[in-house]
Write a protein that holds these residues in place. Structure first.
Motif, short mmCIF file in Angstrom:
data_model
loop_
_atom_site.label_atom_id
_atom_site.label_comp_id
_atom_site.label_asym_id
_atom_site.label_seq_id
_atom_site.Cartn_x
_atom_site.Cartn_y
_atom_site.Cartn_z
N PRO A 47 0.78 -1.07 -0.02
CA PRO A 47 0.08 0.04 -0.02
C PRO A 47 0.77 1.05 0.04
O PRO A 47 1.23 1.87 0.86
N SER A 48 1.37 1.81 -1.09
CA SER A 48 2.08 3.14 -1.48
C SER A 48 1.61 3.54 -2.59
O SER A 48 1.25 3.02 -3.68
N GLU A 49 1.32 4.93 -2.50
CA GLU A 49 1.28 5.67 -3.91
C GLU A 49 2.13 5.80 -4.76
O GLU A 49 2.02 6.59 -6.09
N GLU A 50 3.22 5.51 -4.19
CA GLU A 50 4.68 5.92 -5.32
C GLU A 50 4.56 4.93 -6.35
O GLU A 50 4.01 3.85 -6.10
N LYS A 51 5.07 5.10 -7.31
CA LYS A 51 5.20 4.26 -8.55
C LYS A 51 6.58 3.52 -8.51
O LYS A 51 7.62 3.83 -8.76
N ASN A 52 6.43 2.11 -8.01
CA ASN A 52 7.66 1.46 -7.41
C ASN A 52 7.33 -0.18 -7.58
O ASN A 52 6.13 -0.42 -7.51
N VAL A 53 8.42 -0.95 -7.89
CA VAL A 53 8.41 -2.29 -7.94
C VAL A 53 9.72 -2.79 -7.43
O VAL A 53 10.83 -1.89 -7.76
N PHE A 54 9.80 -3.76 -6.65
CA PHE A 54 11.14 -4.15 -6.27
C PHE A 54 11.05 -5.66 -6.07
O PHE A 54 9.95 -6.50 -6.04
N SER A 55 12.27 -6.26 -6.07
CA SER A 55 12.12 -7.88 -6.04
C SER A 55 13.02 -8.11 -4.93
O SER A 55 13.83 -7.38 -4.37
N ALA A 56 12.81 -9.45 -4.16
CA ALA A 56 13.66 -9.74 -3.02
C ALA A 56 13.51 -11.34 -3.10
O ALA A 56 12.55 -12.01 -3.57
N SER A 63 11.61 -16.37 -4.61
CA SER A 63 11.55 -14.93 -4.51
C SER A 63 10.22 -14.27 -4.96
O SER A 63 9.18 -14.97 -4.85
N LEU A 64 10.36 -12.98 -4.59
CA LEU A 64 9.03 -12.04 -4.63
C LEU A 64 9.28 -10.84 -5.52
O LEU A 64 10.35 -10.22 -5.50
N VAL A 65 8.03 -10.53 -6.16
CA VAL A 65 8.32 -9.20 -7.01
C VAL A 65 6.79 -8.57 -6.24
O VAL A 65 5.84 -9.10 -6.62
N SER A 66 7.22 -7.45 -5.88
CA SER A 66 6.28 -6.56 -5.08
C SER A 66 6.07 -5.06 -5.76
O SER A 66 7.02 -4.65 -6.31
N VAL A 67 4.83 -4.86 -6.22
CA VAL A 67 4.53 -3.59 -6.72
C VAL A 67 3.70 -2.79 -5.73
O VAL A 67 2.95 -3.21 -4.72
N SER A 68 3.66 -1.58 -6.09
CA SER A 68 2.78 -0.41 -5.17
C SER A 68 1.69 -0.11 -5.68
O SER A 68 1.52 -0.63 -6.82
N ARG A 69 0.62 0.30 -4.99
CA ARG A 69 -0.46 0.73 -5.54
C ARG A 69 -0.44 1.78 -6.60
O ARG A 69 -1.23 1.70 -7.66
N GLY A 70 0.64 2.62 -6.50
CA GLY A 70 0.73 3.53 -7.40
C GLY A 70 1.28 2.96 -8.84
O GLY A 70 1.08 3.67 -9.80
N PHE A 71 1.97 1.82 -8.81
CA PHE A 71 2.56 1.24 -10.16
C PHE A 71 1.33 0.86 -10.73
O PHE A 71 1.34 0.89 -12.20
N LEU A 72 0.42 0.51 -10.27
CA LEU A 72 -0.96 0.05 -10.98
C LEU A 72 -1.61 1.02 -11.80
O LEU A 72 -2.30 0.95 -12.59
N LYS A 73 -1.16 2.52 -11.46
CA LYS A 73 -1.61 3.46 -12.40
C LYS A 73 -0.95 3.97 -13.54
O LYS A 73 -1.43 4.99 -14.27
N GLU A 76 0.33 0.16 -19.16
CA GLU A 76 0.75 -1.34 -19.16
C GLU A 76 1.97 -1.74 -19.61
O GLU A 76 2.79 -2.80 -19.28
N GLY A 77 2.50 -0.97 -20.91
CA GLY A 77 3.64 -0.91 -21.41
C GLY A 77 5.04 -0.77 -20.44
O GLY A 77 5.86 -1.53 -20.17
N GLU A 78 4.64 0.32 -19.41
CA GLU A 78 5.83 0.55 -18.46
C GLU A 78 5.64 -0.63 -17.50
O GLU A 78 6.73 -0.98 -16.90
N GLN A 79 4.38 -0.94 -17.03
CA GLN A 79 4.25 -2.19 -16.02
C GLN A 79 5.28 -3.13 -16.29
O GLN A 79 5.90 -3.87 -15.72
N VAL A 80 4.81 -3.81 -17.79
CA VAL A 80 5.56 -4.78 -18.54
C VAL A 80 7.07 -4.70 -18.37
O VAL A 80 7.88 -5.71 -17.72
N ALA A 81 7.47 -3.56 -18.73
CA ALA A 81 9.07 -3.26 -18.94
C ALA A 81 9.55 -3.67 -17.42
O ALA A 81 10.72 -3.94 -17.13
N LEU A 82 9.15 -2.83 -16.50
CA LEU A 82 9.57 -2.73 -14.91
C LEU A 82 9.56 -4.20 -14.48
O LEU A 82 10.41 -4.44 -13.78
N LEU A 83 8.38 -4.82 -14.62
CA LEU A 83 8.18 -6.12 -14.03
C LEU A 83 9.31 -6.98 -14.75
O LEU A 83 9.98 -7.87 -14.05
#
Length: 170
Positions: A47-56, A63-73, A76-83
């Motif tokens: 739960p964050s409004e920043e546009k972020n994705v991280f892996s751990a 492993s985990l890929v976690s995205v922020s709520r802001g990432f969902l905004k 789709e092209g940017e989302q796929v590239a970041l993922l």
């Protein structure tokens, strides 16, 4: 070994299960397919409004890929590239390598700082029967821990940037 769990706890990440966030899961599977990723990687949202994705995670299949709520905004092209970027870092072993390096660096820092403090602290003994001079030992321990941690942080930062650049290029 606890990096994935600590990431989940510290960011309040909620794992995405089947039937939830269908669009995000579709994009995540599309990103996995584009890079040829076959291992099961956990996907989560925090739960964050920043546009972020991280892996751990210390192993690719844990492993985990976690995205922020802001990432969902974002688009789709940017989302796929970041993922894809995060999945490539997991595939290349960057997340496990950096977790290992951080643990070893800080563990060795504490070990060497205490050894130096003990060795230097015993030089301040006033008589042969004393076991240690605690105040000088504490000061030396504090100073060496500070400088070794600073050096270790710079070393891990440099390694992290190199690995990040390699993932960017790929």
């Amino acid at each position: 070994a606890m990096s994935r769990d600590i990431s989940i706890w510290s960011t309040s990440t909620r794992p995405v299960d089947d039937g939830q966030e269908v669009d995000l899961q579709r994009l995540f599977h599309e990103a996995k397919a584009r890079i040829g990723w076959t291992l099961d990687t956990q996907l989560g949202i925090y739960p964050s409004e920043e546009k972020n994705v991280f892996s751990a995670g210390y192993l690719p299949h844990k492993s985990l890929v976690s995205v922020s709520r802001g990432f969902l905004k974002i688009s789709e092209g940017e989302q796929v590239a970041l993922l894809m970027h995060e999945l490539i870092k997991i595939r290349n072993g960057s997340t496990s390598l950096l977790g290992f390096c951080q643990g070893m660096t800080y563990g060795l820092n504490l070990y060497f700082a205490r050894i130096l403090a003990l060795l230097l602290g015993t030089t301040f003994l006033t008589s042969e029967g004393e076991t240690s001079s605690s105040n000088p030992e504490r000061v030396v321990n504090l100073i060496t821990t500070l400088f070794l941690t600073l050096f270790g942080s710079l070393l891990v930062f440099h390694l992290s940037r190199r690995r990040q650049s390699a993932a960017d290029r790929e």
